[in-house]
Design an enzyme around this catalytic site. Sequence first.
Site, PDB file in Angstrom:
ATOM      1  N   TYR A   1     -11.491   3.605  -8.217  1.00  9.46           N
ATOM      2  CA  TYR A   1     -11.604   3.317  -6.737  1.00  9.46           C
ATOM      3  C   TYR A   1     -11.405   1.940  -6.267  1.00  9.46           C
ATOM      4  O   TYR A   1     -10.767   1.763  -5.178  1.00  9.46           O
ATOM      5  CB  TYR A   1     -12.684   3.744  -5.478  1.00  9.46           C
ATOM      6  CG  TYR A   1     -13.777   2.422  -5.774  1.00  9.46           C
ATOM      7  CD1 TYR A   1     -14.623   2.600  -6.494  1.00  9.46           C
ATOM      8  CD2 TYR A   1     -13.979   1.408  -4.280  1.00  9.46           C
ATOM      9  CE1 TYR A   1     -16.045   1.714  -6.235  1.00  9.46           C
ATOM     10  CE2 TYR A   1     -14.733   0.018  -4.320  1.00  9.46           C
ATOM     11  CZ  TYR A   1     -15.849   0.414  -5.213  1.00  9.46           C
ATOM     12  OH  TYR A   1     -16.636  -0.492  -5.165  1.00  9.46           O
TER      13      TYR A   1
ATOM     14  N   TYR B   1       0.613  -0.955  -0.306  1.00 11.00           N
ATOM     15  CA  TYR B   1       0.157   0.096   0.217  1.00 11.00           C
ATOM     16  C   TYR B   1       0.987   1.142  -0.038  1.00 11.00           C
ATOM     17  O   TYR B   1       1.967   1.329   0.330  1.00 11.00           O
ATOM     18  CB  TYR B   1      -0.620  -0.230   1.181  1.00 11.00           C
ATOM     19  CG  TYR B   1      -2.221   1.252   0.847  1.00 11.00           C
ATOM     20  CD1 TYR B   1      -3.468   0.421   0.044  1.00 11.00           C
ATOM     21  CD2 TYR B   1      -2.211   2.230   1.677  1.00 11.00           C
ATOM     22  CE1 TYR B   1      -4.164   1.111  -0.081  1.00 11.00           C
ATOM     23  CE2 TYR B   1      -3.724   2.573   2.212  1.00 11.00           C
ATOM     24  CZ  TYR B   1      -4.416   2.067   1.162  1.00 11.00           C
ATOM     25  OH  TYR B   1      -5.418   2.718   0.482  1.00 11.00           O
TER      26      TYR B   1
END
Lengths: 339, 339
Positions: free
Chosen positions: B246, B56
């Site tokens: 998204y 991430y």
Amino acid sequence: MAIVAKSLKYTKHGEPQDVLELVEQKIESPQAKQVLVKILAAPINPADINTIQGKYPVKPKFPAVAGNEFVGEVICVGDEVKSVETGQHVVPLATGLGTWTTHAVYQEDQVMAVSKNVGLAEAATITVNPCTAYRMLKDFVQLKPGDTVIQNGANSAVGQAVHQLCRAWGINSIGIVRNRPEIEELKQMLQCLGATAILTEEEIRTSDIFKTGKLKRPKLAFNCVGGKSATEVSRHLDNSGVMVTYGGMSREPVTVATGPLIFKDIAFRGFWMTRWSKENYDTPERKQMFKDLCDLMEQGKFVAPVHEMVPLDKFKDAAAAALSFKGFTGKKFILDMSK
Amino acid sequence: MAIVAKSLKYTKHGEPQDVLELVEQKIESPQAKQVLVKILAAPINPADINTIQGKYPVKPKFPAVAGNEFVGEVICVGDEVKSVETGQHVVPLATGLGTWTTHAVYQEDQVMAVSKNVGLAEAATITVNPCTAYRMLKDFVQLKPGDTVIQNGANSAVGQAVHQLCRAWGINSIGIVRNRPEIEELKQMLQCLGATAILTEEEIRTSDIFKTGKLKRPKLAFNCVGGKSATEVSRHLDNSGVMVTYGGMSREPVTVATGPLIFKDIAFRGFWMTRWSKENYDTPERKQMFKDLCDLMEQGKFVAPVHEMVPLDKFKDAAAAALSFKGFTGKKFILDMSK
């Protein structure tokens, strides 16, 4: 008054050399709000060719006169005309006017007067490519002097317009072009128009042009190619950057990685001048745009794309040449009816 | 006061089952503007797993307590705290707080009080998925009641939130899901949450749902899949429609055809809740969003995504299950520290 116009007409879709015919037709005197225009010059744009081929979203009513842009001289006006005068030069405000003709009668509100100090080639090509460059630079990202834009197909007619507007507005303009034997001449020509740097598709892949810190990363990119070229250009965008697609020369789609969309907030948009012009037919923004462009043209700071003037009766050669160049390599053919 | 917290900590990136350790640590009393919170529930989100794996864009400082969302009860406050009181429930305003723990000390401005009438599962999962759905519905296109949105991965936690907000706001919500043996139950469940219609990837390809005229073509699409699914969804967008990406469950990029970009003015954007929350840390828009969501939750009009509560010491099973589901199929695991 009895004027006989020569017009390039077509009655069905097909290749321009096959379906266009040079026909003569008597022109009636302009009535009420009409103006009679002697066309001086009209360019052959890719969209004109695609319209004739039936490959464009705008469909003509047959029989149709080809062409959308022109510069002409008003030679007679109807008795209710107020905004233009006999002797003035005019360019189109509307599209689909059928401009590959020696003379035409238009509605007063379909044309706009321009100074005779604007060159014929510049005026004849003002409404499509310079306006596309102008709007794409103005409407997607708020640019400041010192900011950077990047584009592929940087030698296209729009590309040439982008370099010149960037020079006028103090914006760094980075252009990507395909490699070719005469690459150094091409780079020099585009830098002469105002490009900050021109790189080949291969060079940009390994370039550290944005890493040295001398140039800001671009917040705005223009794409008329698609495929790998578009992906490579988008890779250089700054956070929250926007890539605007206005053409698809490679006929390959734009591939958008999920990571940059989400984490870098990169946006992929499109631009179509025809839509903008219809939606802004007589807005102050449109008037300001034409004023800005004409001012730059009069000052010699904005020139027409590289072009060749060809007589109307040589239209088959010009159309074939425009097709073989795919209409995108920067050399534009302009039909010359000024003689 | 001597409280010993049990926390799921890690000191290097890796699979959660391998690198997370349940460790005990004495918690100091809150000073000045600090609050001591007993965590009641904390979900396992895909981004939490990806953060532990090091995949991430947000990197923790080691040693780190895992987890970002929670609902907790304030059990003690420092003497300068003004905005929250002992006994209140709080949820995070900041990210990266390390919430997979029984107790934690936070800064007063890192948390926000919520009504105890909001359920634990709803409160524990409010800041990521419902807020993502809320912002994507508000910030890209101006929607009116009767308008339509379309999304793939319509059974994801965000998908479930989109259906419920659309129901509350009078917007038609069309969902696309992958086909599966229990497809009818899934359709029923999502329609129960407020979806107007749920179609499989195969069904949408041949559906005439927007052609009958009963439903407006969507001006807004949400994509958490990518690849062919995203292309298919974008095909149904109305002129000037926006697709917001998204997530990228299929790990395939979004392919954007040149024609729709230019001639239909379709835009491809991305959304990252973490960025929005940082940029709007204490804006009125953020306060209004939490108020709207909490009101709906208190009224029973917005429920948490399908979930399973698991005790903290079963975190290895839950993390493995979340991974095997890839964290995206709608079933969310919530660590339960309320006992």
